[in-house]
Design a protein around this motif. Structure first.
Motif, PDB file in Angstrom:
ATOM      1  N   GLY A  79       0.856  -1.227   0.194  1.00 43.64           N
ATOM      2  CA  GLY A  79       0.121   0.331   0.029  1.00 43.64           C
ATOM      3  C   GLY A  79       1.004   1.305  -0.025  1.00 43.64           C
ATOM      4  O   GLY A  79       0.321   2.541  -0.379  1.00 43.64           O
ATOM      5  N   GLY A  80       2.027   1.322   0.531  1.00 42.52           N
ATOM      6  CA  GLY A  80       3.068   2.156   0.342  1.00 42.52           C
ATOM      7  C   GLY A  80       2.975   3.118   1.645  1.00 42.52           C
ATOM      8  O   GLY A  80       4.171   3.244   2.074  1.00 42.52           O
ATOM      9  N   TRP A  81       1.915   3.427   2.152  1.00 41.97           N
ATOM     10  CA  TRP A  81       1.731   4.393   3.258  1.00 41.97           C
ATOM     11  C   TRP A  81       2.440   3.676   4.460  1.00 41.97           C
ATOM     12  O   TRP A  81       2.427   2.487   4.716  1.00 41.97           O
ATOM     13  CB  TRP A  81       0.306   4.496   3.562  1.00 41.97           C
ATOM     14  CG  TRP A  81      -0.008   4.944   4.894  1.00 41.97           C
ATOM     15  CD1 TRP A  81       0.281   6.353   5.208  1.00 41.97           C
ATOM     16  CD2 TRP A  81      -0.717   4.493   5.996  1.00 41.97           C
ATOM     17  NE1 TRP A  81      -0.144   6.426   6.369  1.00 41.97           N
ATOM     18  CE2 TRP A  81      -0.839   5.419   7.207  1.00 41.97           C
ATOM     19  CE3 TRP A  81      -1.261   3.119   6.181  1.00 41.97           C
ATOM     20  CZ2 TRP A  81      -1.393   5.235   8.251  1.00 41.97           C
ATOM     21  CZ3 TRP A  81      -1.732   2.899   7.649  1.00 41.97           C
ATOM     22  CH2 TRP A  81      -1.483   3.978   8.416  1.00 41.97           C
ATOM     23  N   MET A  82       3.302   4.587   4.928  1.00 44.25           N
ATOM     24  CA  MET A  82       4.362   4.162   6.208  1.00 44.25           C
ATOM     25  C   MET A  82       5.236   3.322   5.878  1.00 44.25           C
ATOM     26  O   MET A  82       6.015   2.763   6.748  1.00 44.25           O
ATOM     27  CB  MET A  82       3.432   3.586   7.347  1.00 44.25           C
ATOM     28  CG  MET A  82       2.559   4.871   8.130  1.00 44.25           C
ATOM     29  SD  MET A  82       1.604   4.058   9.375  1.00 44.25           S
ATOM     30  CE  MET A  82       2.838   4.304  10.722  1.00 44.25           C
ATOM     31  N   TRP A  83       5.725   3.188   4.674  1.00 46.16           N
ATOM     32  CA  TRP A  83       6.590   2.192   4.149  1.00 46.16           C
ATOM     33  C   TRP A  83       7.358   2.915   3.015  1.00 46.16           C
ATOM     34  O   TRP A  83       8.174   2.184   2.172  1.00 46.16           O
ATOM     35  CB  TRP A  83       6.041   0.814   3.598  1.00 46.16           C
ATOM     36  CG  TRP A  83       5.874  -0.095   4.696  1.00 46.16           C
ATOM     37  CD1 TRP A  83       4.308  -0.142   5.361  1.00 46.16           C
ATOM     38  CD2 TRP A  83       6.488  -1.101   5.195  1.00 46.16           C
ATOM     39  NE1 TRP A  83       4.492  -1.018   6.141  1.00 46.16           N
ATOM     40  CE2 TRP A  83       5.602  -1.707   6.479  1.00 46.16           C
ATOM     41  CE3 TRP A  83       7.471  -1.421   5.207  1.00 46.16           C
ATOM     42  CZ2 TRP A  83       6.195  -2.755   7.411  1.00 46.16           C
ATOM     43  CZ3 TRP A  83       8.143  -2.462   6.428  1.00 46.16           C
ATOM     44  CH2 TRP A  83       7.244  -3.083   7.319  1.00 46.16           C
ATOM     45  N   GLY A  84       7.241   4.113   2.906  1.00 50.76           N
ATOM     46  CA  GLY A  84       8.155   5.093   2.055  1.00 50.76           C
ATOM     47  C   GLY A  84       7.620   4.765   0.724  1.00 50.76           C
ATOM     48  O   GLY A  84       8.687   4.736  -0.357  1.00 50.76           O
ATOM     49  N   GLY A  85       6.583   4.438   0.387  1.00 53.17           N
ATOM     50  CA  GLY A  85       5.910   4.303  -0.997  1.00 53.17           C
ATOM     51  C   GLY A  85       6.308   2.695  -1.624  1.00 53.17           C
ATOM     52  O   GLY A  85       6.911   2.165  -1.058  1.00 53.17           O
ATOM     53  N   SER A  86       5.494   2.411  -2.818  1.00 55.26           N
ATOM     54  CA  SER A  86       5.558   1.076  -3.372  1.00 55.26           C
ATOM     55  C   SER A  86       5.360   1.269  -4.762  1.00 55.26           C
ATOM     56  O   SER A  86       4.849   2.244  -5.274  1.00 55.26           O
ATOM     57  CB  SER A  86       4.643  -0.035  -2.731  1.00 55.26           C
ATOM     58  OG  SER A  86       3.506   0.102  -3.302  1.00 55.26           O
ATOM     59  N   ASP A  87       5.840   0.344  -5.505  1.00 55.00           N
ATOM     60  CA  ASP A  87       5.680   0.322  -7.017  1.00 55.00           C
ATOM     61  C   ASP A  87       4.627  -0.872  -7.416  1.00 55.00           C
ATOM     62  O   ASP A  87       4.609  -1.973  -6.914  1.00 55.00           O
ATOM     63  CB  ASP A  87       6.941  -0.011  -7.664  1.00 55.00           C
ATOM     64  CG  ASP A  87       7.072  -0.176  -9.095  1.00 55.00           C
ATOM     65  OD1 ASP A  87       7.109   0.950  -9.720  1.00 55.00           O
ATOM     66  OD2 ASP A  87       6.496  -1.474  -9.894  1.00 55.00           O
ATOM     67  N   GLU A  88       3.683  -0.492  -8.172  1.00 53.68           N
ATOM     68  CA  GLU A  88       2.395  -1.053  -8.417  1.00 53.68           C
ATOM     69  C   GLU A  88       2.802  -2.281  -9.263  1.00 53.68           C
ATOM     70  O   GLU A  88       2.391  -3.422  -9.079  1.00 53.68           O
ATOM     71  CB  GLU A  88       1.453  -0.291  -9.218  1.00 53.68           C
ATOM     72  CG  GLU A  88       0.020  -1.166  -9.634  1.00 53.68           C
ATOM     73  CD  GLU A  88      -1.012  -0.481 -10.202  1.00 53.68           C
ATOM     74  OE1 GLU A  88      -1.224   0.548  -9.683  1.00 53.68           O
ATOM     75  OE2 GLU A  88      -1.583  -0.824 -11.082  1.00 53.68           O
ATOM     76  N   ARG A  89       3.598  -2.251 -10.211  1.00 57.96           N
ATOM     77  CA  ARG A  89       3.979  -3.596 -11.103  1.00 57.96           C
ATOM     78  C   ARG A  89       4.835  -4.475 -10.162  1.00 57.96           C
ATOM     79  O   ARG A  89       4.558  -5.724 -10.442  1.00 57.96           O
ATOM     80  CB  ARG A  89       4.844  -3.020 -12.062  1.00 57.96           C
ATOM     81  CG  ARG A  89       3.999  -2.473 -13.473  1.00 57.96           C
ATOM     82  CD  ARG A  89       5.103  -2.101 -14.608  1.00 57.96           C
ATOM     83  NE  ARG A  89       5.895  -3.030 -15.243  1.00 57.96           N
ATOM     84  CZ  ARG A  89       6.622  -2.953 -16.261  1.00 57.96           C
ATOM     85  NH1 ARG A  89       6.574  -1.868 -16.640  1.00 57.96           N
ATOM     86  NH2 ARG A  89       7.380  -4.006 -16.659  1.00 57.96           N
ATOM     87  N   ASP A  90       5.701  -4.103  -9.259  1.00 60.74           N
ATOM     88  CA  ASP A  90       6.588  -4.979  -8.448  1.00 60.74           C
ATOM     89  C   ASP A  90       5.418  -5.601  -7.493  1.00 60.74           C
ATOM     90  O   ASP A  90       5.439  -6.579  -7.143  1.00 60.74           O
ATOM     91  CB  ASP A  90       7.644  -4.068  -7.725  1.00 60.74           C
ATOM     92  CG  ASP A  90       8.699  -3.871  -8.285  1.00 60.74           C
ATOM     93  OD1 ASP A  90       8.946  -4.455  -9.392  1.00 60.74           O
ATOM     94  OD2 ASP A  90       9.498  -2.945  -7.718  1.00 60.74           O
ATOM     95  N   ALA A  91       4.627  -4.790  -7.001  1.00 63.78           N
ATOM     96  CA  ALA A  91       3.705  -5.177  -5.826  1.00 63.78           C
ATOM     97  C   ALA A  91       2.463  -6.249  -6.760  1.00 63.78           C
ATOM     98  O   ALA A  91       2.498  -7.482  -5.922  1.00 63.78           O
ATOM     99  CB  ALA A  91       2.590  -4.110  -5.464  1.00 63.78           C
ATOM    100  N   ILE A  92       2.015  -6.158  -7.857  1.00 60.45           N
ATOM    101  CA  ILE A  92       1.298  -7.033  -8.412  1.00 60.45           C
ATOM    102  C   ILE A  92       2.037  -8.620  -8.834  1.00 60.45           C
ATOM    103  O   ILE A  92       1.653  -9.627  -8.520  1.00 60.45           O
ATOM    104  CB  ILE A  92       0.692  -6.632  -9.782  1.00 60.45           C
ATOM    105  CG1 ILE A  92      -0.068  -5.633  -9.482  1.00 60.45           C
ATOM    106  CG2 ILE A  92       0.032  -7.626 -10.619  1.00 60.45           C
ATOM    107  CD1 ILE A  92      -1.059  -4.877 -10.403  1.00 60.45           C
ATOM    108  N   ALA A  93       3.561  -8.306  -9.236  1.00 62.21           N
ATOM    109  CA  ALA A  93       4.310  -9.406  -9.370  1.00 62.21           C
ATOM    110  C   ALA A  93       4.951 -10.208  -8.246  1.00 62.21           C
ATOM    111  O   ALA A  93       4.747 -11.452  -7.999  1.00 62.21           O
ATOM    112  CB  ALA A  93       5.592  -8.883 -10.275  1.00 62.21           C
TER     113      ALA A  93
END
Ligand code: NAP
Length: 331
Positions: free
Chosen positions: A23-37
């Protein structure tokens, strides 16, 4: 993979994917493609349950999980666990388990996830300003409508569970539990054992401290919660890193990695249903086999306790994560 049953959910993998960081929040962001993978890789590796929550990225993690699900054949889709009972405004999070909030949230989660029912529905934090039995009965009515399959709680102490049980059964309690955070062993775990409520352990890697990759040089950026987590501040950070190093040496002697040992320690707990592993990049899951296919014996457990006592003179739990007990009147 190893499996457990959680009420009517059968053969649930004992390792679950946690999606807070996704979700990114409180973890310095995230990348959607990586997340789905990552979600797809988890499924390939035999993980068949995904844990998410509306509050992770304020809807973002559930939306990403929904996108990943839509790209999978329906027959291969994992069990979905999500949560209810938190509200937010201007980036601040509040507990709210009043019936209207529960009824609204379930529809929001189903829409974001793009599914017609939630397998395991956790009340995220106990809301001591609401009536527990009424919240439990509201969830029972959502179950009767087919929107959720199993009712569960998270961060509930024995007194909270006692009240909640007046309105509904509890399929599981999701609690902070890992080598460095064992407070639940005092009262909550014995209560769960007595009432046959399985534990879903969160923070299995203690926010990366038990991953085998954490170093004193690691910098946390943006809103990463480890900037305020007391374990990651001096002098405690060096105590936890020293404990991790000693645990890693023990793991190596047994022919395993620190990450494998941390997960194995949880999987070998008799009351555990699942250990949640938080990952946001697919390669983070590649160490999964290190946790499977072996066991710790009583001598290993004793040595682990000795290491923890020696290196951590001032242990601290994850209390810093708890949302406030009070909420604004107009929320
Ligand atoms: P965790 O699993 O203890 O640690 C996650 C972090 O460890 C990752 O974000 C990653 O950090 C690092 N990591 C993971 N695999 C790694 C690998 N192979 N090598 C190196 N580092 C690795 O933490 P968590 O996310 O707090 O807990 C797991 C899940 O539990 C959450 O995602 C959420 O689903 C749930 N949870 C629930 C509650 C609740 O109140 N019910 C509270 C907290 C968490 P980097 O990506 O930064 O490297």
């Amino acid at each position: 993979m190893e499996y457990a049953d959680i009420a009517s959910l059968h053969q649930v993998s004992k390792i679950a994917l946690g999606t807070w960081a996704i979700g990114g929040w409180m973890w310095g962001g995230s990348d959607e493609r990586d997340a789905i993978a990552t979600i797809h890789r988890a499924q390939e590796l035999g993980i068949n349950i995904i844990d998410t929550a509306p509050v992770y990225g304020f809807g973002r993690a559930e939306e990403i999980v929904g996108k990943a699900l839509r790209q999978m054949p329906v027959s291969q889709r994992p069990y979905i666990a999500t949560k209810v009972g938190l509200n937010w405004r201007d980036g601040k999070v509040y507990r709210d388990s009043r019936p209207a909030r529960l009824r609204k949230e379930v529809d929001d989660s189903l829409r974001r996830l793009g599914i017609d029912h939630i397998d395991l529905y956790f009340v995220h934090w106990p809301d001591h300003q609401s009536d527990f039995a009424e919240a439990a009965q509201t969830l029972e009515s959502l179950r009767a409508q087919g929107k959720i399959r199993e009712i569960a709680v998270s961060n509930f102490q024995p007194a909270d569970m006692r009240e909640f049980l007046k309105g509904a059964g509890i399929a599981a309690n999701q609690l902070p539990y890992n080598l460095f955070e064992r407070d639940i062993e005092k009262a909550t775990l014995p209560f769960c054992r007595e009432h046959r409520i399985p534990i879903v352990a969160y923070g299995a890697l203690c926010r990366g401290l038990l991953s085998g990759k954490m170093t004193a040089e690691r910098k946390f950026t943006g809103d990463d919660l480890r900037r305020v987590d007391p374990k990651f501040q001096a002098p405690r950070f060096s105590h936890y890193l020293a404990a991790a190093e000693a645990l890693e040496a023990l793991a190596a002697r047994l022919g395993h990695s620190l990450l494998g040992l941390a997960l194995r320690w949880l999987l070998d707990q008799p009351d555990l249903a699942c250990a949640l592993w938080g990952a946001r990049r697919p390669e983070q899951l590649e160490n999964l086999p290190e946790a499977l296919g072996w066991h710790l014996d009583s001598e290993n457990f004793r040595e682990i306790d000795e290491i923890l006592q020696k290196h951590i003179p001032d242990p601290v739990g994850p209390e810093f994560m708890a949302p406030p007990e009070e909420r604004p009147e107009d929320l």
